[in-house]
Design a protein around this motif. Structure first.
Motif, mmCIF file in Angstrom:
data_model
loop_
_atom_site.group_PDB
_atom_site.id
_atom_site.type_symbol
_atom_site.label_atom_id
_atom_site.label_comp_id
_atom_site.label_asym_id
_atom_site.label_seq_id
_atom_site.Cartn_x
_atom_site.Cartn_y
_atom_site.Cartn_z
ATOM 1 N N LEU A 198 -54.465 33.766 -62.407
ATOM 2 C CA LEU A 198 -54.882 34.105 -63.757
ATOM 3 C C LEU A 198 -55.056 35.619 -63.831
ATOM 4 N N TYR A 229 -55.297 31.732 -72.018
ATOM 5 C CA TYR A 229 -56.713 31.490 -72.265
ATOM 6 C C TYR A 229 -57.300 32.639 -73.069
ATOM 7 N N TYR A 284 -56.258 36.017 -71.373
ATOM 8 C CA TYR A 284 -55.805 35.916 -69.991
ATOM 9 C C TYR A 284 -54.616 34.970 -69.945
ATOM 10 N N LEU A 289 -55.414 39.261 -66.602
ATOM 11 C CA LEU A 289 -55.684 39.786 -67.938
ATOM 12 C C LEU A 289 -54.378 40.145 -68.632
ATOM 13 N N PHE A 318 -61.854 28.406 -59.039
ATOM 14 C CA PHE A 318 -61.412 29.796 -59.025
ATOM 15 C C PHE A 318 -62.590 30.728 -58.830
ATOM 16 N N LEU A 332 -61.425 26.704 -68.297
ATOM 17 C CA LEU A 332 -62.222 27.284 -67.220
ATOM 18 C C LEU A 332 -63.686 27.266 -67.616
ATOM 19 N N GLN A 336 -51.851 32.710 -67.271
ATOM 20 C CA GLN A 336 -51.564 32.167 -65.937
ATOM 21 C C GLN A 336 -50.127 31.678 -65.915
ATOM 22 N N GLU A 376 -62.115 44.322 -66.485
ATOM 23 C CA GLU A 376 -61.141 43.281 -66.188
ATOM 24 C C GLU A 376 -61.659 42.416 -65.056
ATOM 25 N N ALA A 377 -61.546 41.119 -65.219
ATOM 26 C CA ALA A 377 -61.876 40.188 -64.139
ATOM 27 C C ALA A 377 -60.613 39.865 -63.357
ATOM 28 N N PHE A 437 -60.835 38.713 -75.132
ATOM 29 C CA PHE A 437 -59.758 38.931 -74.169
ATOM 30 C C PHE A 437 -58.747 37.781 -74.258
ATOM 31 N N PHE A 489 -58.845 37.374 -60.470
ATOM 32 C CA PHE A 489 -59.025 36.013 -60.009
ATOM 33 C C PHE A 489 -58.358 35.768 -58.667
ATOM 34 N N GLY A 490 -58.969 34.869 -57.910
ATOM 35 C CA GLY A 490 -58.350 34.394 -56.682
ATOM 36 C C GLY A 490 -57.264 33.375 -56.986
ATOM 37 N N ARG A 494 -57.050 43.053 -74.046
ATOM 38 C CA ARG A 494 -58.440 42.998 -74.512
ATOM 39 C C ARG A 494 -58.514 43.704 -75.861
ATOM 40 N N GLY A 501 -66.429 44.719 -72.533
ATOM 41 C CA GLY A 501 -65.103 44.952 -73.079
ATOM 42 C C GLY A 501 -64.158 45.766 -72.248
#
Lengths: 114, 109
Positions: free
Chosen positions: B44, B86, B36, B46, A90, A43, B38, A102-103, B34, A105-106, B49, A99
């Motif tokens: 994708l 990832y 991640y 988490l 994405f 990514l 999928q 949290e991300a 982190f 995602f689509g 962490r 830290g």
């Protein structure tokens, strides 16, 4: 799933045409991101936004532009699509960065440039 | 510059065997790391962490600043662990996530 949707989910376009991908969120998160996913590259960040009308470039921003006129929408535009921009795109959102954040995602948009 | 290296594109293990997915990073400051994941036909998401120091789905990861590593480990692999993993880093100033190239884990029954 976090309230984040991408449209379209799939698109085939011709070389040289403009293309716009849309990311819509219902979480009121401040940060929004566009990544592309390619085999062997993982990514890579294209552009991101840290607020309405506030954007910055990522690692692979050439050939792409973005706009964020309201919190919930982040648009990615390929001004003149090239075959090298064939990829899965994405969108991601986050409340903050760092830290404890949290991300989300689509589902991704598969773009093919022929 | 921030960089994340995942040396293995593909890792195949038998069910019940230990798993270690390697991640090394390059960053001059104190990074936030982190993992991640999928799963097939899923977004994708988490996994864990380093700041939380938690175990998720049996996975753990320890930040080793001396070796600049954040390897993901699980003592006994399950078939449902098969996915793309990832490693990601966020640097000083809370910068956007930088991802490694990913490792595909295949758990063989």
């Amino acid at each position: 799933d976090a309230g984040i949707t991408q449209s379209p989910r799939h698109k085939v376009t011709e070389t040289g045409t403009p293309v716009t991908l849309r990311c819509h969120q219902t979480e009121n998160h401040r940060y929004m991101y566009w990544y592309r996913q390619d085999p062997g590259h993982g990514l890579r960040l294209i552009h991101y936004s840290y607020g309405v009308k506030d954007t910055d470039k990522g690692e692979v921003s050439d050939g792409y532009s973005v706009s964020r006129s309201k919190t919930e929408d982040f648009l990615l535009t390929l001004e003149s699509a090239t075959s090298s921009q064939t990829s899965v795109y994405f969108c991601a959102i986050s409340e903050g960065q760092g830290g404890n954040t949290e991300a989300f995602f689509g589902q991704g948009t598969r773009l093919t440039v022929v | 510059a921030q960089r994340v290296t995942q040396p293995e594109k593909l890792l195949s293990v038998f069910k019940g065997a230990p798993v270690e997915l390697k991640c090394n990073y390059s960053y001059s400051g104190s990074p936030e790391l982190f993992w991640y994941v999928q799963y097939s036909r899923q977004r994708l998401q988490l996994l864990l962490r380093h700041i939380s120091r938690e175990s998720i789905k049996g996975f753990t990861a320890d930040l080793n600043k001396g070796e600049t590593s954040f390897h993901l480990k699980k003592p006994f692999a399950q078939e449902e662990d098969s996915a793309m993993y990832y490693c990601a880093l966020s640097g000083l100033g809370n910068t956007p996530l930088v991802f490694g190239k990913g490792t595909r884990l295949s758990v063989i029954a």
